[in-house]
Enzyme design. Structure first.
Site, PDB file in Angstrom:
ATOM      1  N   LEU A 198      -6.841  -2.433  -5.411  1.00 32.14           N
ATOM      2  CA  LEU A 198      -7.000  -3.583  -4.517  1.00 32.14           C
ATOM      3  C   LEU A 198      -7.179  -3.153  -3.067  1.00 32.14           C
ATOM      4  CD1 LEU A 198      -4.297  -5.939  -6.044  1.00 32.14           C
ATOM      5  CD2 LEU A 198      -6.783  -6.282  -6.099  1.00 32.14           C
TER       6      LEU A 198
ATOM      7  N   ARG B 279     -32.511  19.956  27.688  1.00 26.65           N
ATOM      8  CA  ARG B 279     -33.428  20.715  26.843  1.00 26.65           C
ATOM      9  C   ARG B 279     -34.309  21.661  27.653  1.00 26.65           C
ATOM     10  NH1 ARG B 279     -38.805  19.888  24.731  1.00 26.65           N
ATOM     11  NH2 ARG B 279     -39.007  20.985  22.751  1.00 26.65           N
TER      12      ARG B 279
ATOM     13  N   HIS C 272      -2.334   3.338   7.043  1.00 22.30           N
ATOM     14  CA  HIS C 272      -1.582   2.082   7.000  1.00 22.30           C
ATOM     15  C   HIS C 272      -0.375   2.179   6.075  1.00 22.30           C
ATOM     16  CE1 HIS C 272      -4.644   1.916   3.860  1.00 22.30           C
ATOM     17  NE2 HIS C 272      -3.936   1.024   3.216  1.00 22.30           N
TER      18      HIS C 272
ATOM     19  N   GLU D  87     -22.125  14.987  11.275  1.00 23.75           N
ATOM     20  CA  GLU D  87     -21.447  14.996  12.569  1.00 23.75           C
ATOM     21  C   GLU D  87     -20.025  14.457  12.473  1.00 23.75           C
ATOM     22  OE1 GLU D  87     -24.439  13.689  11.988  1.00 23.75           O
ATOM     23  OE2 GLU D  87     -25.814  15.043  13.054  1.00 23.75           O
TER      24      GLU D  87
ATOM     25  N   SER E 291       0.831  -1.211   0.000  1.00 16.51           N
ATOM     26  CA  SER E 291       0.000   0.000   0.000  1.00 16.51           C
ATOM     27  C   SER E 291       0.858   1.249   0.000  1.00 16.51           C
ATOM     28  CB  SER E 291      -0.899   0.023   1.242  1.00 16.51           C
ATOM     29  OG  SER E 291      -1.651  -1.167   1.337  1.00 16.51           O
TER      30      SER E 291
END
Lengths: 619, 619
Positions: free
Chosen positions: A179, A464, A69, A357, A32
């Site tokens: 891949l 609230r 990675h 979020e 990678s």
């Protein structure tokens, strides 16, 4: 050596070093790393502006490996830039090494931890926002992404926000090596697919062969010349490029190359190239916003009622007046969380993140990279959406402040989808975290102010509905403390609540007094860190403890109390009142009664606990 | 009345009823309902195939309100279809009513709870996948989405997966009313923006005026005729349509219309239209996969070593052979979680969800709507990505099975981004949940089998490295139980572990025995529900308890033990060993030593605990 020859050689060295360090470690992701080596060689040698001797230089570019990675490649770049030694490189992944399996800011040149895919780009958007709107400096943000991680929705939140904010200081380098871990990605080498989606969002795109140096050079040049929109370099690459045994082969993910020596030979041996990375040219410091310096917090009168969420908004705005480094973000609910008060007062330092979020949490992390103090707000329930981002923020050693409003069943009619009932558990189980839950407006304001300079993930839970103001605006509420609201030598039971349940506990104590049962009442506004000493005293003084929380029983206030008392000699029986059945719609008072966390339920629990204790207390 | 006149009148009635029920409740989202009323009128009157008297009919279409706050519209549709009475409608949001603020499956016609935005479409993808690949029935899935929620990345995971899977049985109806809760969305009425993005992904799109009945009709007709790709009806609508006081006005979100009577007059009064909703024509039952019936679980020999994650894969495959209703999903890490064993054996029932954990959780929820038994696997750490989806799955009363592999610091070199250290806390704090954490392969296999018929959110935590097989393949491990592995009348301390720490505890007990300290050892493989009786016995029999967990101290095994013992008369001092500092890279054994959860640390903690207790035990 020509420029291209140098890049070519540097790319090969980055491959060789990726193989060497992962082979030494016996684990890691060399293939990678090898796919993106040419892209990163050109970036390092020509485009990156970074002073490795002065990582705190505000003019430095930012390079984020969203595909964390590929850390061997990043560390190989550091070695080529002279930032680390070959010896340190070969200590990769060993105990004590700064070169962890996935990058973390234990290395001074790493802004944020990556390794949970799909986070580096959204965080990069945050850094780029800071560059444009806060620092107002010309640094660029470069993000290397994988292609597997393009399946994460968070990447598309980031692509959308970057375009929406016109982040021409952001370049995403997409390493399309086809891949994934187990096989081909959804779209393989279909570069046009990615380009089509990105263009539709408003990005500038370049589709290139990621091993053609001239194309890489041209694409980066184009990217930095672009104005008004972010750029994506979409590069077709070969995973494991340069070593036939692994190149473009499935099943070669996340493992060292088998015959490292042969692979290194195939790559042309072990060169020892150094790169002089260009330093940023500018010398200007970051923009600073005007501020008063002195903080004047809002004041609420004892005996009145106010929402703690409103006090959050009031206090945040006051803090923003006093300090120029405070910024706010919200997920399109600013009129519910009351961050709108800050937004109206200091629009330059307010970031509307819409209903995204994950991007909101990531932007907060990116913004704090540059030393700003982000306060991000949404409903407590919806912070579950960003749980992985907050987990990673802790690994990034990020300093962010989070407000979760509309906590618990006390929101009433909207029903369980809107009720934060697991937020205390999640935020407690976050490394570096602080968990605060005020019961009145003055207490809230004091805590909001303290959050600014508190390190780590600092969470504030608000309510609230309006709750009674019971404290003076001059009272102090240190983080890590608690308030003993009722106390007498005759106390036989201790009631411990926080937020709305403090008021229920006070009412219960009054009723119990009428029955001749003296109850101590503790307002545990700081759930983490917790005032273990006060709890131990209460456990020693009284026969039973009743904890009351508007939260599931697991991981919340009750278990925090148990944990604080666990190693103790003298233990009280602890009865935990919490939300145990799935709520539906009802009024706040009906909800608390149904959940068994209202005054009536507390009275009953205390009565039973005390009566069960009596015989034993004759011991 | 002509067809169009009927639709027009029905649309107005849906608006009127949305206003009536939210006004009666004093809360709710009438304006968000009114924008989509015409779209839903045409759908209900002409396109939906649904037998309201038989919601369990497998041929029924599925209608999911991804914009769950438009519940008044949904309930108004139910009244028009004769499914609920006017009286029930007006009980909206009151205590005891099935008509909650946001829809939940307490109503038999609601498949899943919505109200956390961005979830209905991903779940719809799951239902549509079930329709295509499992049930193999011609039902359609209709999903009504808002426009604000299109900012959630999860929606784009869903759009991508739907196209990738060729879900022509799925229609998304995009109610583009321009206004969010606090202001305009990022893209306002720019329908072309949405269409461009969707086309780039491979969707069929129709851009229409969402109040023009002929256009709506044509768009739906086109959608159901489409083959090979999903369809999006992108409708420009007006929030609050039909009532001038609120139509297309900011600041009118989430509140009843002020003058309801006037608004109803403006809409033409209170009609009382009934719709005869067409029933599905097909009578075929769902496809059933061949299966053996008898279950032959894998067997592992005592004394060998095996990964519990491997045992998960083996057992899941065995279960798949025995039962045709078991399906598996994975987030592109199937060779790490070992769900690949199932995938290879039963590819028809395996769903590759790529790196999109939100979509994976949502697909599992969608698939279980139709009675299938989904097992979804990823790294424990990455399930944090789907926390909000799991929270909502509990509100959906969904029955899903989740496996989190690579738990704890014991993964070793990859570092903290890959370590699940908060998963026990999150899953314990999930309503309806079961939390299992096996220490050996045979135990894992038994638990995997039991998960299938266990209701709620059932979580299994597995370990990366091989652990000793200590149990016989014939041993039974009931959920809610535990195993006492060492026990004698002389026990002075109890060691409680699960997973990897069981083996550390066994080694510690052996060493402590050498020092004359008898230790009881408990394997707490079922953390929720927990075997409180066995824990109470141990607390009564021994002076101290040491809990050991490869997890943060908050909300995990230790606090679960404390919670089980909280109300108890006889309490032991409890010492909690857990991961307290941020780990880095190191070998698994080094990690456990550094975290203080290895045998050596346990011996030390037990020694101290016992010595501190001794004087007191002379009481």
């Amino acid at each position: 050596m020509s420029e291209h020859d140098f890049w070519r050689a540097l790319g090969q060295q980055l491959r060789v070093d990726s193989i060497r360090c992962s082979s030494a470690a016996g684990s890691g992701h060399p293939t990678s790393s090898m796919s993106a080596a040419d892209l990163m060689a050109v970036l390092l040698a020509k485009y990156l502006r970074y002073d490795f001797t002065k990582p705190e230089n505000p003019q430095n570019d930012h390079l984020i490996f969203s595909k964390g990675h590929a850390s061997p490649l990043l560390y190989a770049m550091y070695r080529a830039a002279g930032a680390i030694s070959d010896e340190e490189l070969l200590g990769y992944r060993t105990k004590g090494s700064r070169l962890e399996g996935h990058p973390t800011p234990r290395l001074p040149w790493v802004d944020v931890a990556t390794g949970s895919l799909g986070q580096g780009l959204p965080i990069g958007v945050g850094v780029a926002l800071a560059g444009k709107r806060l620092d107002r400096l010309p640094y660029r943000v470069w993000v290397l992404t994988g292609d597997s991680e393009l399946a994460e929705g968070s990447m598309w939140e980031a692509f959308e926000h970057a375009a929406q904010s016109g982040l021409d200081n952001l370049t995403a380098v997409l390493d399309i090596n086809r891949l994934g871990q187990t096989g081909e990605t959804m779209h393989g080498w279909n570069l046009g697919y990615y380009a089509g989606r990105l263009k539709a969002i408003g990005w500038h795109t370049a589709e290139i062969d990621g091993h053609d140096l001239a194309s890489i050079d041209a694409a980066f040049a184009e990217a930095i010349s672009m104005t008004g929109k972010p750029s994506a370099v979409i590069a077709r690459t070969v995973k494991g490029k340069g070593v036939e045994a692994v190149a473009n082969k499935n099943g070669m993910h996340g493992k060292p190359v088998k015959d490292a020596e042969a692979a290194i030979r195939e790559l042309g041996g072990r060169p020892n190239i150094s790169v002089t990375v260009a330093k940023p040219e500018g010398t200007a410091g970051p923009h600073r916003f005007d501020a008063l310096g002195a903080l004047t917090l809002p004041r609420y009168e004892i005996g009145t009622k106010e929402e703690t969420r409103k006090a959050y908004g009031d206090a945040l705005a006051a803090l923003g007046k006093a300090r120029g480094d405070v910024v706010a973000l919200d997920g399109e609910v600013s009129n519910s969380t009351y961050s709108e008060i800050f937004a109206k007062q200091s629009p330059d330092r307010y970031f509307e993140m819409y209903i995204a979020e994950q991007q909101m949490a990531a932007a907060a992390v990116g913004i704090q990279v540059r030393g700003w103090k982000p306060y991000a707000s949404s409903f407590a329930a919806f912070w579950t959406r960003a749980h992985d981002f907050i987990r990673m923020a802790a690994i990034s050693r990020a300093n962010i402040k989070i407000c979760g409003s509309h906590a618990g069943v006390s929101i009433g009619e909207d029903g369980p989808s809107q009720m934060g009932l697991e937020d205390i558990a999640s935020f407690r189980a976050t490394w570096s975290s602080t968990v605060l839950y005020p019961c009145d407006a003055n207490q809230t304001a004091r805590l909001v102010a303290q959050m600014a300079d508190r390190d780590g993930i600092v969470y504030l839970r608000t309510t609230r509905e309006k709750t009674p103001v019971i404290y003076s605006a001059d009272d102090d509420f240190p983080i890590g403390g608690c308030r003993v609201l009722r106390q007498s030598p005759a106390d036989s039971v201790t009631l411990i609540g926080a937020g709305v349940t403090v008021h229920e506990a006070l009412e219960a104590a009054d009723r119990l007094a009428g029955e001749g049962i003296a109850a101590r009442v503790i307002d545990l506004y700081s759930i983490k860190p917790i005032d273990a000493a006060a709890l131990r005293t209460a456990a020693g003084d009284t026969d039973a403890i009743v904890t009351i929380e508007d939260h599931w029983p697991e991981g919340g206030l009750g278990e925090a109390v148990l944990s604080a008392l666990a190693g103790d000699e003298a233990q009280s029986r602890v009865v935990m009142l919490a939300v145990r059945e799935m709520p539906a719609s009802a009024t706040p008072a009906e909800q608390r009664a149904a959940a068994g966390i209202d005054a009536e339920s507390i009275v009953e629990a205390a009565r039973v606990a005390v009566s069960r204790i009596q015989p034993a207390s004759a011991r």
